[in-house]
Design an enzyme around this catalytic site. Sequence first.
Site, PDB file in Angstrom:
ATOM      1  N   THR A 133      57.045 -35.302  93.278  1.00 51.45           N
ATOM      2  CA  THR A 133      55.747 -34.387  93.334  1.00 51.45           C
ATOM      3  C   THR A 133      55.795 -33.849  94.173  1.00 51.45           C
ATOM      4  O   THR A 133      56.628 -33.512  94.924  1.00 51.45           O
ATOM      5  CB  THR A 133      54.540 -35.555  94.325  1.00 51.45           C
ATOM      6  OG1 THR A 133      53.440 -34.862  94.466  1.00 51.45           O
ATOM      7  CG2 THR A 133      54.879 -36.276  95.372  1.00 51.45           C
ATOM      8  N   ASP A 134      54.515 -32.524  93.738  1.00 55.67           N
ATOM      9  CA  ASP A 134      55.080 -31.609  94.715  1.00 55.67           C
ATOM     10  C   ASP A 134      54.277 -31.843  96.448  1.00 55.67           C
ATOM     11  O   ASP A 134      55.363 -30.965  97.217  1.00 55.67           O
ATOM     12  CB  ASP A 134      54.586 -29.909  94.328  1.00 55.67           C
ATOM     13  CG  ASP A 134      52.916 -30.137  94.253  1.00 55.67           C
ATOM     14  OD1 ASP A 134      51.889 -31.671  95.054  1.00 55.67           O
ATOM     15  OD2 ASP A 134      51.107 -29.468  94.028  1.00 55.67           O
ATOM     16  N   GLU A 135      54.241 -33.226  96.970  1.00 58.59           N
ATOM     17  CA  GLU A 135      53.795 -33.376  97.846  1.00 58.59           C
ATOM     18  C   GLU A 135      55.229 -33.696  99.110  1.00 58.59           C
ATOM     19  O   GLU A 135      54.727 -33.645 100.376  1.00 58.59           O
ATOM     20  CB  GLU A 135      53.133 -34.931  98.429  1.00 58.59           C
ATOM     21  CG  GLU A 135      51.250 -34.677  97.591  1.00 58.59           C
ATOM     22  CD  GLU A 135      50.646 -34.797  97.840  1.00 58.59           C
ATOM     23  OE1 GLU A 135      50.438 -35.504  98.808  1.00 58.59           O
ATOM     24  OE2 GLU A 135      49.235 -34.620  97.283  1.00 58.59           O
ATOM     25  N   TYR A 179      52.345 -41.513 101.753  1.00 60.77           N
ATOM     26  CA  TYR A 179      52.395 -41.521 100.457  1.00 60.77           C
ATOM     27  C   TYR A 179      53.619 -40.772 100.572  1.00 60.77           C
ATOM     28  O   TYR A 179      54.449 -40.230  99.779  1.00 60.77           O
ATOM     29  CB  TYR A 179      51.147 -41.030  99.607  1.00 60.77           C
ATOM     30  CG  TYR A 179      51.782 -40.647  98.051  1.00 60.77           C
ATOM     31  CD1 TYR A 179      52.361 -41.188  97.204  1.00 60.77           C
ATOM     32  CD2 TYR A 179      51.528 -39.372  97.633  1.00 60.77           C
ATOM     33  CE1 TYR A 179      52.523 -41.234  95.978  1.00 60.77           C
ATOM     34  CE2 TYR A 179      51.911 -38.415  96.095  1.00 60.77           C
ATOM     35  CZ  TYR A 179      52.212 -39.528  95.743  1.00 60.77           C
ATOM     36  OH  TYR A 179      52.373 -38.787  93.864  1.00 60.77           O
ATOM     37  N   LYS A 238      57.319 -40.811  98.354  1.00 63.88           N
ATOM     38  CA  LYS A 238      57.590 -40.370  97.581  1.00 63.88           C
ATOM     39  C   LYS A 238      59.305 -39.373  97.748  1.00 63.88           C
ATOM     40  O   LYS A 238      60.047 -39.288  97.227  1.00 63.88           O
ATOM     41  CB  LYS A 238      56.647 -39.131  96.892  1.00 63.88           C
ATOM     42  CG  LYS A 238      55.661 -40.213  96.045  1.00 63.88           C
ATOM     43  CD  LYS A 238      56.557 -41.145  94.717  1.00 63.88           C
ATOM     44  CE  LYS A 238      56.611 -40.186  93.309  1.00 63.88           C
ATOM     45  NZ  LYS A 238      56.663 -40.814  92.554  1.00 63.88           N
TER      46      LYS A 238
END
Length: 345
Positions: free
Chosen positions: A126-128, A150, A154
């Site tokens: 993810t971009d997160e 989260y 990741k």
Amino acid sequence: MKNILVCGGAGFIGSNFVRHMLAKYPDYLITVYDKLTYAGNLDNLLDVSQNPRYSFVQGDICDAAKVDEVISQREIDTIVNFAAETHVDRSLMEPGSFIMTDVYGTYVLLEAAKKHGLARYHQVSTDEVYGQVVVGASCETDRLETRSPYSASKASGDLMTFAYHTSFDVPVTITRGANNIGPYQYPEKVVPVFVTNAIDNLPLPLYGDGLQVRDYQYVLDHCEGIDLVLHRGTLGEAYNLGTGQETRNVDMAHMILDLLGKPRSLIQYVKDRPGHDRRYALDCAKIRALGWQPRHDFAQALEKTVRWYVDNEWWWRKIKSGERWQEYYKKNYAGRELTGQAKAG
Ligand code: NAD
Ligand code: DAU
């Protein structure tokens, strides 16, 4: 690659990916391996359930023995891992399950890829992992500066994936996608929660000032990008996947209400998410150089998404009428004092 284990394939993006791969590659076999958590749903795969090249195994990616057995028995040559705990708000309430699945589960799959000498392990990320990006856009080589449980879990999964490439030569690739929207997204994420609430004339709970920025991409565009990296990506590399189009949450809410012919007074500003990332933005030059570009802009993606939820009430009403959903909704939203209509926008 002909025999793919799609971990987390009963979730939102995974099920769209399965549909895409079965349609595009007539000689591929697909086994979905999924624990069926609250977010996993065999209704998402109903239309492929009779396809002889598709099969389903219920299992946890943290269960090394079961992963091992499935890979051996089915002569799997490739893993694409979508399996994860995925909702930021839930990660603030119960981070433990995120560490188990997104970190330990990733390790279990990497060990299996190493042991069985798989042709590829692909990690869907993810971009997160870059954290909030106040100005500019994140490149794949940027530091990972995560802020929520989260995104931290990741990012740990990404680092473990790279470690297995460096240390053991496991042939890995990673994609880091921006926010997805489209069919079969569990109605805890902002777009399906807003669309389904609006259909029922319920308030749209907009966090904080509603001026956070996201890059909302159509799920099938994301799936095509993963497919491309699986076939043409360089081993040991990560690829960003996003449209580059920035949308503020308040504007997204207005567009949903306009598409459904509902009044803007349905928007309710509520207490912000703790540690809420203000903005994500990806530099996608690397994947574009491989030949990928999204087929939908935000307006097209949103229009298709809204239409799908309008046409598929059978799917989301079953979820939203369940006790598990209602308990979650109360837990996440009941404590947020309503701050009334803000002046944002
Ligand atoms: P989702 O929550 O809809 O689905 C997750 C799936 O994983 C479910 O089917 C669930 O049952 C399964 N799962 C969870 N824990 C498991 C375990 N221990 N063992 C086996 N299966 C398990 O998620 P999604 O939105 O489809 O996201 C899929 C992947 O894409 C995730 O890795 C997520 O981090 C990543 N991602 C999501 C987005 C997005 O906007 N939704 C954007 C970029 C990346
Ligand atoms: O960026 C990719 C990520 O996108 C994925 O890795 C995650 O799995 C996925 O959940 C998503 O994370 P976000 O936190 O960006 O998505 P969410 O839909 O939860 O929220 C999007 C924006 O909307 C965010 O700024 C918070 C806001 N929001 C969210 C909810 C649920 C609201 O204003 N109200 C809400 O009720």
